[in-house]
Enzyme design. Sequence first.
Site, short mmCIF file in Angstrom:
data_model
loop_
_atom_site.label_atom_id
_atom_site.label_comp_id
_atom_site.label_asym_id
_atom_site.label_seq_id
_atom_site.Cartn_x
_atom_site.Cartn_y
_atom_site.Cartn_z
N SER A 129 17.21 -28.48 -36.73
CA SER A 129 16.49 -27.29 -37.19
C SER A 129 16.17 -27.44 -38.67
CB SER A 129 17.34 -26.04 -36.98
OG SER A 129 16.76 -24.90 -37.60
N TYR B 144 25.63 -21.02 -38.09
CA TYR B 144 24.60 -21.78 -37.38
C TYR B 144 24.11 -23.00 -38.16
CZ TYR B 144 19.92 -22.59 -35.31
OH TYR B 144 18.79 -23.14 -34.74
N LYS C 11 23.57 -27.26 -37.17
CA LYS C 11 22.31 -28.00 -37.13
C LYS C 11 22.31 -29.16 -38.12
CE LYS C 11 20.40 -25.91 -33.75
NZ LYS C 11 20.17 -26.66 -32.49
#
Length: 256
Positions: A145, A158, A162
């Site tokens: 990401s 998060y 990633k």
Amino acid sequence: MSKLLEGKRVCVTGASAGIGRAVAIGCARHGADVAVNFANDSNGADSAVAEIEALGQRAIAVQGDVAEAESATRLISHTVKALGGVDIFVNNAGICPFHAFLDMPAETFERTMRVNLHGAYFMVQAAANQMVKQGHGGSIIAMSSISALVGGEYQTHYTPTKAGVLSLMQSTAIALGKHGIRCNALLPGTILTDINKDDLADTDKRRYMEGRVPLGRLGQPQDMVGPTVFLASDELSGYVTGAALLVDGGAFVNLQ
């Protein structure tokens, strides 16, 4: 349309909706047979299988929570049994339950880690072992990401996952190169999927996000198909491994 993945066997995690579904069907349009992994959305998985079969390709749906290590070996074994092998593996499954940092529940942090990072590790490991066994190389693509490169106030759980997925692809590119297995990462920007549907329901926030993108719009799942097929294709990217490709409409470079 030329079929760049003719005769290939592709496995995609989290493929009942969003990016995973678009990629699974997109690979089938290029001549691949596809295994669709899903966690809970059996209707979405079944409809993806039906759409792939309508294109004249073989497809199966395999249920499994990627956070459970044993689901990786089960997914690969089902794929091999049904399709005969795995040539391309797309690690796509991920979650992002937006939450503030100071009161982040331990279970939210741990679940995000297990799905996004631990799941990627064991899924990629299982796919790589099968490719090594087959003896003719392969392509592993992981959906990282833009969040691997920038922070997010409500993504403190998060963004590290990633970044970890990006690092995993760099290290596995080294570990698996001698087996002819290429490992690369795609870094989507904001793609309109279920993962951010609630967050972008705020019209003002959506307009703000769109305004940050030089191409003037947020991404659609279909925008990830071409880059995935490129990295999957030996013809197009046979000498590409350990790479990271931003697919964000220019958002990352728009700092002014």
